[in-house]
Design a protein around this motif. Structure first.
Motif, PDB file in Angstrom:
ATOM      1  N   VAL A  11      69.421 -83.483 -49.844  1.00  0.00           N
ATOM      2  CA  VAL A  11      69.929 -83.872 -51.155  1.00  0.00           C
ATOM      3  C   VAL A  11      68.950 -84.853 -51.781  1.00  0.00           C
ATOM      4  O   VAL A  11      68.617 -85.867 -51.183  1.00  0.00           O
ATOM      5  CB  VAL A  11      71.321 -84.523 -51.037  1.00  0.00           C
ATOM      6  CG1 VAL A  11      71.845 -84.918 -52.404  1.00  0.00           C
ATOM      7  CG2 VAL A  11      72.281 -83.582 -50.328  1.00  0.00           C
ATOM      8  N   GLY A  12      68.486 -84.522 -52.964  1.00  0.00           N
ATOM      9  CA  GLY A  12      67.585 -85.409 -53.694  1.00  0.00           C
ATOM     10  C   GLY A  12      68.227 -85.821 -55.001  1.00  0.00           C
ATOM     11  O   GLY A  12      68.825 -84.993 -55.687  1.00  0.00           O
ATOM     12  N   VAL A  13      68.106 -87.094 -55.342  1.00  0.00           N
ATOM     13  CA  VAL A  13      68.721 -87.592 -56.567  1.00  0.00           C
ATOM     14  C   VAL A  13      67.756 -88.494 -57.320  1.00  0.00           C
ATOM     15  O   VAL A  13      67.069 -89.311 -56.722  1.00  0.00           O
ATOM     16  CB  VAL A  13      69.995 -88.405 -56.241  1.00  0.00           C
ATOM     17  CG1 VAL A  13      70.592 -89.015 -57.496  1.00  0.00           C
ATOM     18  CG2 VAL A  13      71.004 -87.544 -55.540  1.00  0.00           C
ATOM     19  N   VAL A  14      67.753 -88.326 -58.623  1.00  0.00           N
ATOM     20  CA  VAL A  14      67.002 -89.210 -59.504  1.00  0.00           C
ATOM     21  C   VAL A  14      67.961 -89.662 -60.595  1.00  0.00           C
ATOM     22  O   VAL A  14      68.657 -88.839 -61.189  1.00  0.00           O
ATOM     23  CB  VAL A  14      65.791 -88.490 -60.146  1.00  0.00           C
ATOM     24  CG1 VAL A  14      65.105 -89.382 -61.162  1.00  0.00           C
ATOM     25  CG2 VAL A  14      64.815 -88.020 -59.085  1.00  0.00           C
ATOM     26  N   VAL A  15      68.011 -90.965 -60.831  1.00  0.00           N
ATOM     27  CA  VAL A  15      68.844 -91.507 -61.898  1.00  0.00           C
ATOM     28  C   VAL A  15      67.923 -92.106 -62.938  1.00  0.00           C
ATOM     29  O   VAL A  15      66.997 -92.851 -62.605  1.00  0.00           O
ATOM     30  CB  VAL A  15      69.817 -92.579 -61.345  1.00  0.00           C
ATOM     31  CG1 VAL A  15      70.630 -93.193 -62.473  1.00  0.00           C
ATOM     32  CG2 VAL A  15      70.733 -91.972 -60.289  1.00  0.00           C
ATOM     33  N   ARG A  16      68.170 -91.773 -64.194  1.00  0.00           N
ATOM     34  CA  ARG A  16      67.328 -92.290 -65.268  1.00  0.00           C
ATOM     35  C   ARG A  16      68.214 -92.702 -66.444  1.00  0.00           C
ATOM     36  O   ARG A  16      69.328 -92.213 -66.584  1.00  0.00           O
ATOM     37  CB  ARG A  16      66.305 -91.259 -65.706  1.00  0.00           C
ATOM     38  CG  ARG A  16      66.894 -90.038 -66.354  1.00  0.00           C
ATOM     39  CD  ARG A  16      65.854 -88.973 -66.679  1.00  0.00           C
ATOM     40  NE  ARG A  16      66.374 -87.913 -67.503  1.00  0.00           N
ATOM     41  CZ  ARG A  16      67.154 -86.942 -67.089  1.00  0.00           C
ATOM     42  NH1 ARG A  16      67.529 -86.888 -65.831  1.00  0.00           N
ATOM     43  NH2 ARG A  16      67.598 -86.015 -67.901  1.00  0.00           N
ATOM     44  N   GLN A  17      67.701 -93.585 -67.261  1.00  0.00           N
ATOM     45  CA  GLN A  17      68.445 -94.013 -68.442  1.00  0.00           C
ATOM     46  C   GLN A  17      68.014 -93.191 -69.647  1.00  0.00           C
ATOM     47  O   GLN A  17      66.832 -92.901 -69.823  1.00  0.00           O
ATOM     48  CB  GLN A  17      68.206 -95.497 -68.735  1.00  0.00           C
ATOM     49  CG  GLN A  17      69.012 -96.403 -67.845  1.00  0.00           C
ATOM     50  CD  GLN A  17      69.042 -97.820 -68.383  1.00  0.00           C
ATOM     51  OE1 GLN A  17      68.137 -98.268 -69.069  1.00  0.00           O
ATOM     52  NE2 GLN A  17      70.109 -98.534 -68.053  1.00  0.00           N
ATOM     53  N   GLU A  18      68.988 -92.832 -70.443  1.00  0.00           N
ATOM     54  CA  GLU A  18      68.754 -92.116 -71.696  1.00  0.00           C
ATOM     55  C   GLU A  18      69.297 -92.969 -72.832  1.00  0.00           C
ATOM     56  O   GLU A  18      70.192 -93.794 -72.628  1.00  0.00           O
ATOM     57  CB  GLU A  18      69.480 -90.766 -71.688  1.00  0.00           C
ATOM     58  CG  GLU A  18      68.968 -89.788 -70.657  1.00  0.00           C
ATOM     59  CD  GLU A  18      67.716 -89.067 -71.101  1.00  0.00           C
ATOM     60  OE1 GLU A  18      67.573 -88.805 -72.310  1.00  0.00           O
ATOM     61  OE2 GLU A  18      66.889 -88.753 -70.234  1.00  0.00           O
ATOM     62  N   GLU A  19      68.778 -92.752 -74.015  1.00  0.00           N
ATOM     63  CA  GLU A  19      69.259 -93.476 -75.188  1.00  0.00           C
ATOM     64  C   GLU A  19      69.961 -92.522 -76.134  1.00  0.00           C
ATOM     65  O   GLU A  19      69.492 -91.411 -76.372  1.00  0.00           O
ATOM     66  CB  GLU A  19      68.086 -94.121 -75.934  1.00  0.00           C
ATOM     67  CG  GLU A  19      67.410 -95.222 -75.169  1.00  0.00           C
ATOM     68  CD  GLU A  19      66.240 -95.828 -75.935  1.00  0.00           C
ATOM     69  OE1 GLU A  19      65.703 -95.164 -76.865  1.00  0.00           O
ATOM     70  OE2 GLU A  19      65.858 -96.955 -75.598  1.00  0.00           O
ATOM     71  N   GLN A  20      71.099 -92.971 -76.637  1.00  0.00           N
ATOM     72  CA  GLN A  20      71.788 -92.223 -77.686  1.00  0.00           C
ATOM     73  C   GLN A  20      71.317 -92.827 -79.000  1.00  0.00           C
ATOM     74  O   GLN A  20      71.320 -94.056 -79.165  1.00  0.00           O
ATOM     75  CB  GLN A  20      73.296 -92.364 -77.548  1.00  0.00           C
ATOM     76  CG  GLN A  20      74.056 -91.604 -78.605  1.00  0.00           C
ATOM     77  CD  GLN A  20      75.562 -91.774 -78.448  1.00  0.00           C
ATOM     78  OE1 GLN A  20      76.030 -92.522 -77.600  1.00  0.00           O
ATOM     79  NE2 GLN A  20      76.302 -91.076 -79.274  1.00  0.00           N
TER      80      GLN A  20
END
Length: 168
Positions: A79-88
């Protein structure tokens, strides 16, 4: 990485894509999870609860597909996970953003204004043949994450449901 999966799967609207190596997955009867080391647990909110829930949901789905958890598996799941921030953002508009009293004797242009920031998670599930050390099936899910534990668990369950709907 597995711990981060929980976040990832905790997505509101998830998108799932998959890769199939043409192997008959009915030939596999046992599975386990690839061991991993992750040193930045603090960056993954609710990791212990979400991890436990994720494993529970994975095991439930794997059992429904006829596979059993084993210490001597013929299929390993990475299991590989990447968390990133996005802007609305919203775009400024001359029709609505210029309605004010006063004079504007300077350059004004339409631009994107950030109105919110949120986390998005990308999760990859690699199903690897232990004997051949070969990727036999892969799923990728992407969606928004929630800091609300109940919402997160619903999103994890829903994302895994989508992944396993594609599982041969």
């Amino acid at each position: 990485l597995l711990t981060g999966t929980l976040l990832l799967l905790g997505c509101s609207a998830s998108k799932v894509t998959r890769y199939d190596a043409g192997k008959n997955l009915a030939d596999y009867k046992t599975y386990n999870y690839m061991k991993f080391e992750y040193s930045h647990y603090d960056s993954i909110p609710y990791n212990e609860k979400n991890y436990a829930f994720f494993i529970e949901e994975m095991d439930k789905n794997m059992k429904a597909k006829g596979l059993e958890l084993s210490d001597n598996p013929n299929l390993i799941i990475n299991v590989g996970v990447v968390v990133r921030q996005e802007e609305q953002t919203r775009e400024t508009d001359v029709r609505t953003d210029m309605n004010y009293a006063g004079q504007r004797r300077y350059h004004w242009q339409v631009e994107d204004q950030v109105v919110g920031v949120y986390d998005v998670g990308d999760m990859t599930l690699d199903f690897v043949d232990v004997k051949e050390n070969m990727l036999v099936w892969q799923a990728f899910a992407e969606s928004m994450l929630s800091k609300n534990e109940q919402k997160m668990q619903k999103r994890i369950a829903k994302s895994l449901e989508k992944v396993f709907a594609e599982f041969p």
